[in-house]
Motif scaffolding. Structure first.
Motif, short mmCIF file in Angstrom:
data_model
loop_
_atom_site.label_atom_id
_atom_site.label_comp_id
_atom_site.label_asym_id
_atom_site.label_seq_id
_atom_site.Cartn_x
_atom_site.Cartn_y
_atom_site.Cartn_z
N ILE A 81 65.61 12.45 -35.25
CA ILE A 81 66.42 12.37 -36.46
C ILE A 81 65.66 13.13 -37.54
CG2 ILE A 81 67.43 10.86 -38.20
CD1 ILE A 81 67.22 8.58 -36.16
N GLY A 82 66.31 14.05 -38.24
CA GLY A 82 65.69 14.76 -39.34
C GLY A 82 66.16 14.21 -40.67
N ILE A 83 65.22 13.83 -41.52
CA ILE A 83 65.55 13.24 -42.82
C ILE A 83 64.85 14.05 -43.92
CG2 ILE A 83 65.38 11.18 -44.26
CD1 ILE A 83 65.44 9.56 -41.61
N VAL A 84 65.63 14.51 -44.89
CA VAL A 84 65.11 15.29 -46.00
C VAL A 84 64.70 14.35 -47.13
CG1 VAL A 84 65.63 17.06 -47.73
CG2 VAL A 84 66.60 17.24 -45.43
N VAL A 85 63.50 14.57 -47.67
CA VAL A 85 62.99 13.77 -48.78
C VAL A 85 62.49 14.69 -49.89
CG1 VAL A 85 62.35 11.86 -47.24
CG2 VAL A 85 60.65 13.60 -47.81
N ASP A 86 62.39 14.15 -51.09
CA ASP A 86 61.87 14.92 -52.22
C ASP A 86 60.35 14.97 -52.21
OD1 ASP A 86 64.38 15.52 -53.27
OD2 ASP A 86 64.43 13.66 -54.42
N ASP A 87 59.70 13.85 -51.90
CA ASP A 87 58.24 13.74 -51.99
C ASP A 87 57.68 13.40 -50.60
OD1 ASP A 87 55.56 13.10 -52.49
OD2 ASP A 87 56.01 12.12 -54.39
N LEU A 88 57.30 14.43 -49.87
CA LEU A 88 56.82 14.26 -48.49
C LEU A 88 55.56 13.39 -48.44
CD1 LEU A 88 57.56 15.34 -45.60
CD2 LEU A 88 55.70 16.98 -45.94
N ASP A 89 54.64 13.62 -49.36
CA ASP A 89 53.38 12.87 -49.35
C ASP A 89 53.61 11.38 -49.60
OD1 ASP A 89 51.93 15.24 -48.86
OD2 ASP A 89 51.84 15.68 -51.00
N ALA A 90 54.51 11.04 -50.52
CA ALA A 90 54.80 9.63 -50.81
C ALA A 90 55.43 8.96 -49.60
CB ALA A 90 55.72 9.51 -52.03
N VAL A 91 56.34 9.65 -48.92
CA VAL A 91 56.98 9.08 -47.73
C VAL A 91 55.96 8.94 -46.61
CG1 VAL A 91 58.74 9.46 -45.96
CG2 VAL A 91 59.29 9.85 -48.36
N GLU A 92 55.06 9.90 -46.47
CA GLU A 92 54.03 9.78 -45.43
C GLU A 92 53.16 8.56 -45.66
OE1 GLU A 92 50.78 12.41 -42.95
OE2 GLU A 92 51.59 13.25 -44.80
N ARG A 93 52.84 8.26 -46.90
CA ARG A 93 52.06 7.05 -47.20
C ARG A 93 52.82 5.80 -46.77
NH1 ARG A 93 50.68 10.29 -51.65
NH2 ARG A 93 52.24 9.35 -53.02
N ASP A 119 58.95 2.02 -33.78
CA ASP A 119 58.75 1.06 -32.69
C ASP A 119 59.96 0.89 -31.80
OD1 ASP A 119 60.00 -0.10 -34.86
OD2 ASP A 119 58.78 -1.89 -34.88
N ASN A 120 61.03 1.65 -32.03
CA ASN A 120 62.21 1.63 -31.17
C ASN A 120 62.25 2.83 -30.23
OD1 ASN A 120 63.62 -0.72 -32.30
ND2 ASN A 120 63.62 0.54 -34.14
N GLY A 121 61.20 3.65 -30.26
CA GLY A 121 61.18 4.85 -29.43
C GLY A 121 61.94 6.01 -30.06
N LEU A 122 62.27 5.90 -31.36
CA LEU A 122 62.97 6.98 -32.06
C LEU A 122 61.95 7.90 -32.71
CD1 LEU A 122 65.67 4.84 -33.91
CD2 LEU A 122 65.98 6.21 -31.84
N GLU A 123 62.11 9.19 -32.48
CA GLU A 123 61.27 10.16 -33.17
C GLU A 123 61.99 10.58 -34.45
OE1 GLU A 123 58.68 13.91 -31.85
OE2 GLU A 123 60.84 14.27 -31.68
N VAL A 124 61.26 10.59 -35.56
CA VAL A 124 61.84 10.93 -36.85
C VAL A 124 61.08 12.14 -37.40
CG1 VAL A 124 62.33 10.12 -39.19
CG2 VAL A 124 62.43 8.51 -37.26
N GLU A 125 61.81 13.16 -37.81
CA GLU A 125 61.23 14.29 -38.52
C GLU A 125 61.49 14.08 -40.01
OE1 GLU A 125 61.63 19.15 -39.09
OE2 GLU A 125 62.93 18.12 -37.66
N VAL A 126 60.44 14.16 -40.82
CA VAL A 126 60.58 14.02 -42.26
C VAL A 126 60.25 15.38 -42.85
CG1 VAL A 126 59.85 12.77 -44.31
CG2 VAL A 126 59.80 11.62 -42.09
N VAL A 127 61.18 15.93 -43.61
CA VAL A 127 61.02 17.29 -44.15
C VAL A 127 61.31 17.31 -45.64
CG1 VAL A 127 63.40 17.94 -43.58
CG2 VAL A 127 61.67 19.71 -43.81
N SER A 128 60.57 18.16 -46.35
CA SER A 128 60.81 18.36 -47.77
C SER A 128 60.93 19.85 -48.05
CB SER A 128 59.67 17.77 -48.60
OG SER A 128 59.88 18.04 -49.98
N TYR A 129 61.93 20.20 -48.84
CA TYR A 129 62.12 21.59 -49.26
C TYR A 129 61.71 21.77 -50.72
CZ TYR A 129 64.78 21.73 -44.95
OH TYR A 129 65.15 21.63 -43.64
N ALA A 130 61.09 20.74 -51.29
CA ALA A 130 60.67 20.78 -52.70
C ALA A 130 59.44 21.66 -52.85
CB ALA A 130 60.39 19.38 -53.21
#
Length: 130
Positions: A81-93, A119-130
């Protein structure tokens, strides 16, 4: 000339052992809210989380199934699943605070990204274009 109709992805529905727990994890990480929750197919439970235009539905069947691992070569299987965020570093924390391990950091055009497995075996991609 024919008029092309605009389209967009509304939701993805994923089967997990505990829909409420999976939804809460994504709410904590991504700041989403519950759009709807309630009884679902065959006595299961579903929680829809997201924003006003799109969402992820987590469905838990009444009888536990078997957990899947991520098999990138299996067809008809969710890769990630790819999810776009504004602040990649904050989400990584937040991801780290939940006990997940961020991997495959990629800082390349058009954005920065990392991945984690929940923990459900789902891979998540977190991406920021900011």
């Amino acid at each position: 000339m024919a008029h092309e109709q605009s389209s967009g992805l509304e939701h993805v529905n994923l089967t997990v052992p505990d829909a409420k727990k999976a939804a809460q994890n994504f709410i904590d990480i991504f700041g989403w809210h519950i759009r709807w929750q309630g009884p679902a197919l065959n006595g299961g439970h579903t929680v829809h989380i997201g924003n006003e235009t799109s969402y992820v539905a987590f469905y838990s069947p009444s009888q536990p199934g078997t957990n899947m691992s991520i098999h990138k070569t299996r067809t008809g299987h969710l890769n990630h699943i790819g999810i776009v965020v504004d602040d990649l570093d904050a989400v990584e924390r937040k991801v780290i605070a939940k006990g997940y391990k961020p991997v495959n950091h990629g800082d390349y055009e058009p954005g920065r990204r990392f991945y984690f497995d929940d923990d459900n075996g789902l891979e998540v991609e977190v991406v920021s274009y900011a």
